[in-house]
Design a protein around this motif. Structure first.
Motif, PDB file in Angstrom:
ATOM      1  N   ARG A 100       0.857  -1.198   0.000  1.00  0.00           N
ATOM      2  CA  ARG A 100       0.000   0.000   0.000  1.00  0.00           C
ATOM      3  C   ARG A 100       0.888   1.242   0.000  1.00  0.00           C
ATOM      4  O   ARG A 100       1.908   1.304   0.687  1.00  0.00           O
ATOM      5  CB  ARG A 100      -0.911   0.007   1.216  1.00  0.00           C
ATOM      6  N   THR A 101       0.493   2.232  -0.788  1.00  0.00           N
ATOM      7  CA  THR A 101       1.322   3.414  -0.985  1.00  0.00           C
ATOM      8  C   THR A 101       0.697   4.639  -0.325  1.00  0.00           C
ATOM      9  O   THR A 101      -0.487   4.933  -0.524  1.00  0.00           O
ATOM     10  CB  THR A 101       1.517   3.697  -2.486  1.00  0.00           C
ATOM     11  N   VAL A 102       1.510   5.339   0.453  1.00  0.00           N
ATOM     12  CA  VAL A 102       1.131   6.620   1.050  1.00  0.00           C
ATOM     13  C   VAL A 102       2.317   7.570   0.883  1.00  0.00           C
ATOM     14  O   VAL A 102       3.452   7.205   1.219  1.00  0.00           O
ATOM     15  CB  VAL A 102       0.765   6.469   2.544  1.00  0.00           C
ATOM     16  N   GLU A 103       2.035   8.741   0.327  1.00  0.00           N
ATOM     17  CA  GLU A 103       3.091   9.744   0.098  1.00  0.00           C
ATOM     18  C   GLU A 103       4.269   9.135  -0.662  1.00  0.00           C
ATOM     19  O   GLU A 103       5.438   9.331  -0.320  1.00  0.00           O
ATOM     20  CB  GLU A 103       3.553  10.354   1.419  1.00  0.00           C
ATOM     21  N   ASP A 199     -10.425   7.581  11.355  1.00  0.00           N
ATOM     22  CA  ASP A 199     -10.102   9.006  11.381  1.00  0.00           C
ATOM     23  C   ASP A 199      -9.637   9.430  12.771  1.00  0.00           C
ATOM     24  O   ASP A 199      -8.613  10.088  12.913  1.00  0.00           O
ATOM     25  CB  ASP A 199     -11.323   9.845  10.968  1.00  0.00           C
ATOM     26  N   GLU A 200     -10.410   9.042  13.786  1.00  0.00           N
ATOM     27  CA  GLU A 200     -10.084   9.382  15.163  1.00  0.00           C
ATOM     28  C   GLU A 200     -10.374   8.186  16.052  1.00  0.00           C
ATOM     29  O   GLU A 200     -11.194   7.332  15.718  1.00  0.00           O
ATOM     30  CB  GLU A 200     -10.909  10.590  15.636  1.00  0.00           C
ATOM     31  N   GLN A 201      -9.693   8.170  17.194  1.00  0.00           N
ATOM     32  CA  GLN A 201      -9.849   7.042  18.104  1.00  0.00           C
ATOM     33  C   GLN A 201      -9.654   7.501  19.543  1.00  0.00           C
ATOM     34  O   GLN A 201      -8.816   8.361  19.814  1.00  0.00           O
ATOM     35  CB  GLN A 201      -8.795   5.980  17.746  1.00  0.00           C
ATOM     36  N   THR A 202     -10.445   6.942  20.434  1.00  0.00           N
ATOM     37  CA  THR A 202     -10.311   7.202  21.874  1.00  0.00           C
ATOM     38  C   THR A 202     -10.205   5.864  22.589  1.00  0.00           C
ATOM     39  O   THR A 202     -11.144   5.066  22.511  1.00  0.00           O
ATOM     40  CB  THR A 202     -11.521   7.989  22.424  1.00  0.00           C
ATOM     41  N   PRO A 203      -9.047   5.584  23.261  1.00  0.00           N
ATOM     42  CA  PRO A 203      -7.826   6.381  23.387  1.00  0.00           C
ATOM     43  C   PRO A 203      -7.154   6.632  22.035  1.00  0.00           C
ATOM     44  O   PRO A 203      -7.380   5.899  21.079  1.00  0.00           O
ATOM     45  CB  PRO A 203      -6.933   5.516  24.282  1.00  0.00           C
ATOM     46  N   ALA A 204      -6.299   7.652  21.988  1.00  0.00           N
ATOM     47  CA  ALA A 204      -5.692   8.081  20.738  1.00  0.00           C
ATOM     48  C   ALA A 204      -4.824   6.989  20.127  1.00  0.00           C
ATOM     49  O   ALA A 204      -4.220   6.173  20.835  1.00  0.00           O
ATOM     50  CB  ALA A 204      -4.855   9.335  20.974  1.00  0.00           C
ATOM     51  N   ALA A 205      -4.767   6.986  18.810  1.00  0.00           N
ATOM     52  CA  ALA A 205      -3.942   6.021  18.089  1.00  0.00           C
ATOM     53  C   ALA A 205      -2.469   6.408  18.183  1.00  0.00           C
ATOM     54  O   ALA A 205      -2.131   7.574  18.435  1.00  0.00           O
ATOM     55  CB  ALA A 205      -4.367   5.964  16.624  1.00  0.00           C
ATOM     56  N   ASP A 206      -1.595   5.442  17.999  1.00  0.00           N
ATOM     57  CA  ASP A 206      -0.161   5.699  18.001  1.00  0.00           C
ATOM     58  C   ASP A 206       0.188   6.649  16.848  1.00  0.00           C
ATOM     59  O   ASP A 206      -0.287   6.468  15.720  1.00  0.00           O
ATOM     60  CB  ASP A 206       0.603   4.373  17.841  1.00  0.00           C
ATOM     61  N   PRO A 207       1.025   7.652  17.098  1.00  0.00           N
ATOM     62  CA  PRO A 207       1.329   8.629  16.035  1.00  0.00           C
ATOM     63  C   PRO A 207       2.102   8.056  14.859  1.00  0.00           C
ATOM     64  O   PRO A 207       2.239   8.732  13.832  1.00  0.00           O
ATOM     65  CB  PRO A 207       2.157   9.698  16.774  1.00  0.00           C
ATOM     66  N   VAL A 208       2.629   6.839  14.961  1.00  0.00           N
ATOM     67  CA  VAL A 208       3.349   6.261  13.827  1.00  0.00           C
ATOM     68  C   VAL A 208       2.403   5.971  12.661  1.00  0.00           C
ATOM     69  O   VAL A 208       2.820   5.951  11.502  1.00  0.00           O
ATOM     70  CB  VAL A 208       4.091   4.966  14.247  1.00  0.00           C
ATOM     71  N   PHE A 209       1.118   5.806  12.948  1.00  0.00           N
ATOM     72  CA  PHE A 209       0.153   5.539  11.885  1.00  0.00           C
ATOM     73  C   PHE A 209      -0.124   6.801  11.080  1.00  0.00           C
ATOM     74  O   PHE A 209      -0.305   7.885  11.641  1.00  0.00           O
ATOM     75  CB  PHE A 209      -1.170   5.031  12.470  1.00  0.00           C
ATOM     76  N   LYS A 210      -0.173   6.632   9.764  1.00  0.00           N
ATOM     77  CA  LYS A 210      -0.608   7.711   8.872  1.00  0.00           C
ATOM     78  C   LYS A 210      -2.014   7.380   8.383  1.00  0.00           C
ATOM     79  O   LYS A 210      -2.281   6.246   7.966  1.00  0.00           O
ATOM     80  CB  LYS A 210       0.339   7.867   7.687  1.00  0.00           C
ATOM     81  N   ALA A 211      -2.897   8.373   8.453  1.00  0.00           N
ATOM     82  CA  ALA A 211      -4.276   8.148   8.030  1.00  0.00           C
ATOM     83  C   ALA A 211      -4.326   7.802   6.536  1.00  0.00           C
ATOM     84  O   ALA A 211      -3.574   8.355   5.730  1.00  0.00           O
ATOM     85  CB  ALA A 211      -5.125   9.379   8.308  1.00  0.00           C
ATOM     86  N   VAL A 212      -5.199   6.885   6.192  1.00  0.00           N
ATOM     87  CA  VAL A 212      -5.383   6.492   4.796  1.00  0.00           C
ATOM     88  C   VAL A 212      -6.494   7.345   4.196  1.00  0.00           C
ATOM     89  O   VAL A 212      -7.622   7.337   4.682  1.00  0.00           O
ATOM     90  CB  VAL A 212      -5.745   4.999   4.692  1.00  0.00           C
ATOM     91  N   THR A 213      -6.163   8.103   3.178  1.00  0.00           N
ATOM     92  CA  THR A 213      -7.144   8.979   2.548  1.00  0.00           C
ATOM     93  C   THR A 213      -7.896   8.223   1.448  1.00  0.00           C
ATOM     94  O   THR A 213      -7.398   7.225   0.914  1.00  0.00           O
ATOM     95  CB  THR A 213      -6.478  10.216   1.944  1.00  0.00           C
ATOM     96  N   ILE A 214      -9.056   8.724   1.115  1.00  0.00           N
ATOM     97  CA  ILE A 214      -9.845   8.170   0.012  1.00  0.00           C
ATOM     98  C   ILE A 214      -9.672   9.102  -1.182  1.00  0.00           C
ATOM     99  O   ILE A 214     -10.085  10.269  -1.142  1.00  0.00           O
ATOM    100  CB  ILE A 214     -11.330   8.054   0.378  1.00  0.00           C
ATOM    101  N   GLY A 215      -9.021   8.604  -2.214  1.00  0.00           N
ATOM    102  CA  GLY A 215      -8.785   9.430  -3.394  1.00  0.00           C
ATOM    103  C   GLY A 215     -10.034   9.595  -4.237  1.00  0.00           C
ATOM    104  O   GLY A 215     -10.860   8.679  -4.338  1.00  0.00           O
TER     105      GLY A 215
END
Length: 272
Positions: A100-103, A199-215
């Motif tokens: 999977r490709t991001v940036e 998109d969001e999570q409680t408790p917060a997600a680990d910052p290493v994850f990058k959100a996956v956008t919908i193109g």
């Protein structure tokens, strides 16, 4: 003057031109339908980003079968809407979706089942992480999911198609696609018929994850094809008319008068 158009030869040419133009018009209409369909998808994507989240049950029917079965898919107009759902992550059945490709970087999306209070589960795409050193398919170290109850907000995404074989590598499930039916067969509970992009999570997600956008889909490309096919159809009919007119003028003995090149005229050369 144009009686020759009624001869078998010219009637055959007309039939061929009409058939070709009809096919081109139909191809243009097909691309127009695809343009409208893709435009509707883009509009749903944009609407999903603007809306407030709704409970999962309002967007996605609950599965009713036994373990390993899949619930109904969402209605087309319910894809990409934002939902909220609470449950507990099943960290024993994390799925790594490779390639999977991001940036412009190739890595993995991490999909984890969220088990709800009724015993069913929904797959949650927690985001993208890079591979471990050693190559694009080197398994990464996945940050642990929060223990205990978790509330997720995200967008409904329909199950993916294509090559979706699921296998375990080093004890971890891997696949090339988020195919809900294929993944559900590896899980010990019924699974909802679509997955959620976090998109969001409680408790917060680990910052290493990058959100996956919908193109967005490239609907303008389809519109360009519409214009292209319709122009070809018009050119085909115009070409038939131009050739017929030229033939009529030939049969009538009409000679096109073209401007003379006086520099090349022998009389002009002799005079000079």
């Amino acid at each position: 003057m144009y009686r020759f158009l009624l001869t078998p030869r010219w009637l055959g040419i007309l039939a061929l031109a009409l058939a070709a133009a009809t096919v081109m018009v139909l191809l243009g209409n097909w691309q127009l339908d695809r343009y409208h369909g893709r435009t509707a998808v883009n509009e749903r994507i944009d609407a999903g980003l603007r809306m407030d989240p709704v409970p999962l049950r309002e967007a996605l029917p609950a599965p009713t079968g036994g373990p390993g079965t899949v619930g109904p898919p969402p209605a087309q107009e319910r894809t990409f809407i934002r939902v909220t759902v609470t449950g507990r992550y099943d960290t024993d059945n994390v799925v790594l979706v490779r390639g999977r490709t991001v940036e412009s970087r190739v890595g993995f999306e991490v999909v984890t089942p969220l088990v709800l209070a009724d015993g069913t589960a929904v797959l949650v795409d927690r985001g993208w992480i890079p591979p471990a050193p050693g190559g694009a398919i080197a398994q990464p170290e996945v940050p642990p999911a929060p223990a205990g109850e978790v509330t997720v907000e995200g967008r409904i995404h329909a199950s993916e198609s294509g090559d979706a074989k699921v296998a375990r590598r080093d004890g971890v499930l891997e696949s090339r696609r988020v195919s809900v039916p294929q993944l559900a067969g590896e899980l010990p509970y019924p699974v909802h018929g679509a997955y959620v992009l976090l998109d969001e999570q409680t408790p917060a997600a680990d910052p290493v994850f990058k959100a996956v956008t919908i193109g967005h889909t490239n609907n303008w490309q389809n519109l360009g094809y519409v214009v292209q096919w319709w122009i070809f159809a018009a050119m085909t009919l115009f070409g038939y008319g131009w050739v017929a007119r030229r033939e009529a003028r030939r049969l009538a003995g009409v000679v096109d008068e073209r401007p003379r090149d006086r520099a090349a005229d022998p009389e002009t050369q002799a005079a000079s």
